[in-house]
Design a protein around this motif. Structure first.
Motif, PDB file in Angstrom:
ATOM      1  N   GLU A 103       8.452   1.618   1.607  1.00  0.00           N
ATOM      2  CA  GLU A 103       7.876   0.716   0.279  1.00  0.00           C
ATOM      3  C   GLU A 103       6.920  -0.091   1.089  1.00  0.00           C
ATOM      4  N   THR A 104       7.160  -0.536   2.489  1.00  0.00           N
ATOM      5  CA  THR A 104       6.096  -1.413   3.159  1.00  0.00           C
ATOM      6  C   THR A 104       4.739  -0.709   3.484  1.00  0.00           C
ATOM      7  N   VAL A 105       4.922   0.665   3.511  1.00  0.00           N
ATOM      8  CA  VAL A 105       3.576   1.389   3.760  1.00  0.00           C
ATOM      9  C   VAL A 105       3.022   1.593   2.367  1.00  0.00           C
ATOM     10  N   VAL A 106       3.847   1.831   1.352  1.00  0.00           N
ATOM     11  CA  VAL A 106       3.225   1.669   0.030  1.00  0.00           C
ATOM     12  C   VAL A 106       2.357   0.520  -0.399  1.00  0.00           C
ATOM     13  N   GLU A 107       2.997  -0.417   0.080  1.00  0.00           N
ATOM     14  CA  GLU A 107       2.169  -1.786  -0.334  1.00  0.00           C
ATOM     15  C   GLU A 107       1.055  -1.874   0.586  1.00  0.00           C
ATOM     16  N   MET A 108       1.121  -1.530   1.871  1.00  0.00           N
ATOM     17  CA  MET A 108      -0.212  -1.573   2.629  1.00  0.00           C
ATOM     18  C   MET A 108      -1.192  -0.591   1.867  1.00  0.00           C
ATOM     19  N   LEU A 109      -0.931   0.358   1.292  1.00  0.00           N
ATOM     20  CA  LEU A 109      -1.766   1.257   0.754  1.00  0.00           C
ATOM     21  C   LEU A 109      -2.409   0.576  -0.474  1.00  0.00           C
TER      22      LEU A 109
ATOM     23  N   SER B  53      -2.277  -2.699  -1.445  1.00  0.00           N
ATOM     24  CA  SER B  53      -2.667  -4.144  -1.636  1.00  0.00           C
ATOM     25  C   SER B  53      -4.243  -4.209  -1.373  1.00  0.00           C
ATOM     26  N   ALA B  54      -4.542  -5.159  -2.460  1.00  0.00           N
ATOM     27  CA  ALA B  54      -6.247  -5.243  -2.457  1.00  0.00           C
ATOM     28  C   ALA B  54      -6.157  -6.832  -1.946  1.00  0.00           C
TER      29      ALA B  54
ATOM     30  N   LEU C  78      -7.047   0.972  -4.110  1.00  0.00           N
ATOM     31  CA  LEU C  78      -6.667   1.762  -3.157  1.00  0.00           C
ATOM     32  C   LEU C  78      -8.024   1.600  -1.967  1.00  0.00           C
ATOM     33  N   PRO C  79      -7.596   1.667  -0.683  1.00  0.00           N
ATOM     34  CA  PRO C  79      -8.531   1.286   0.375  1.00  0.00           C
ATOM     35  C   PRO C  79      -9.801   2.254   0.144  1.00  0.00           C
ATOM     36  N   GLN C  80     -11.025   1.686   0.504  1.00  0.00           N
ATOM     37  CA  GLN C  80     -12.070   2.824   0.320  1.00  0.00           C
ATOM     38  C   GLN C  80     -12.208   3.477   1.632  1.00  0.00           C
ATOM     39  N   ASP C  81     -11.867   4.791   1.259  1.00  0.00           N
ATOM     40  CA  ASP C  81     -11.774   5.830   2.425  1.00  0.00           C
ATOM     41  C   ASP C  81     -12.277   7.175   1.723  1.00  0.00           C
ATOM     42  N   THR C  82     -12.137   8.071   2.377  1.00  0.00           N
ATOM     43  CA  THR C  82     -12.637   9.438   1.912  1.00  0.00           C
ATOM     44  C   THR C  82     -11.758   9.714   0.556  1.00  0.00           C
ATOM     45  N   GLN C  83     -12.630  10.564  -0.290  1.00  0.00           N
ATOM     46  CA  GLN C  83     -11.703  10.739  -1.584  1.00  0.00           C
ATOM     47  C   GLN C  83     -10.703  11.520  -1.430  1.00  0.00           C
ATOM     48  N   THR C  84     -10.417  12.333  -0.389  1.00  0.00           N
ATOM     49  CA  THR C  84      -9.265  13.274  -0.133  1.00  0.00           C
ATOM     50  C   THR C  84      -8.037  12.079   0.019  1.00  0.00           C
TER      51      THR C  84
END
Length: 231
Positions: free
Chosen positions: A133-139, A141-142, A198-204
């Motif tokens: 859940e901690t990793v999900v929160e990182m993903l 979180s805005a 979600l973080p601005q990263d590649t679409q994949t």
């Protein structure tokens, strides 16, 4: 449930073995302290699931993630649960980049809850997915706290599309299953990624991150609703 444990730290490895011995349905069939040893143990003992650290010899980099990728090709039905002290969202994304089925990512602080760890092993061994859940929160979180579940922002149709994304379906496969156009699916996926912030990263990677959010909150999608595993 047959388990191979890969951990280079002597104390942590001994603790994991002692913990797993407390469960009658768990049998540790192999132990490794580095990447080559892990792969050799899998070949020798044919486990149901691997419990591995992320960083270990020879490079102390992302050996656990690389092992999961290698095993996806050589042993597609083998579950891999990565147990790490690093709350690194990128590691989690890399772990499921070739499919989330049979993969899990937990922080070592969860070892204090033996039942949770073993249940996670069972889930991954059965082809499901587990994400800390901690990793999900990182993903998701805005930069601000979010009221309620992030999935509550989605419309019923968007949630349905996200569930199919988490199941590994392509946009074309989703369109065929929902009997809509590819363009309609593209719009739904784009809306989902925007609403989950979600973080601005590649679409994949954003697509995989969205799947992680779904898997964490809902659980693994029904196998009946998905095609064969992405292998």
């Amino acid at each position: 449930m047959r388990v191979v444990v890969a951990e280079d730290g002597d104390l942590i490895r001994a603790g994991l073995l002692a913990l797993l011995e407390g469960f009658e349905d768990v049998e540790v069939v192999g132990v490794a302290a580095d990447l080559p040893g892990l792969l050799a143990a899998v070949e020798a003992h044919a486990p149901d699931v691997v419990l591995t650290d992320v960083r270990m010899p020879p490079g102390h980099g992302d050996e656990g993630i690389r092992a999961a990728r290698t095993l996806r090709r050589s042993h597609p039905d083998l579950g891999v649960l990565v147990l790490t002290q690093y709350a690194d969202a990128q590691y989690a994304l890399d772990l499921v980049d070739d499919g989330s089925d049979g993969r899990g990512y937990l922080l070592k602080e969860r070892v204090g809850d033996a039942a949770q760890l073993v249940e996670s092993l069972r889930t991954v061994a059965a082809g499901g997915s587990v994400v800390d859940e901690t990793v999900v929160e990182m993903l998701v979180s805005a930069g601000r706290k979010r009221p309620g579940s992030p999935l509550s922002r989605l419309t019923p149709r968007e949630l349905e599309v996200l569930g199919l994304v988490a199941g590994g379906l392509s946009n074309q496969a989703i369109a065929e299953q929902l009997v809509v156009t590819d363009r309609a699916v593209e719009k739904h996926v784009s809306s989902v990624l925007t609403k989950l912030e979600l973080p601005q990263d590649t679409q994949t990677h954003r697509r995989v991150a969205a799947a992680l959010v779904y898997l964490s909150e809902i659980g693994a999608p029904s196998r009946a609703a998905t095609p064969g595993p992405r292998r």
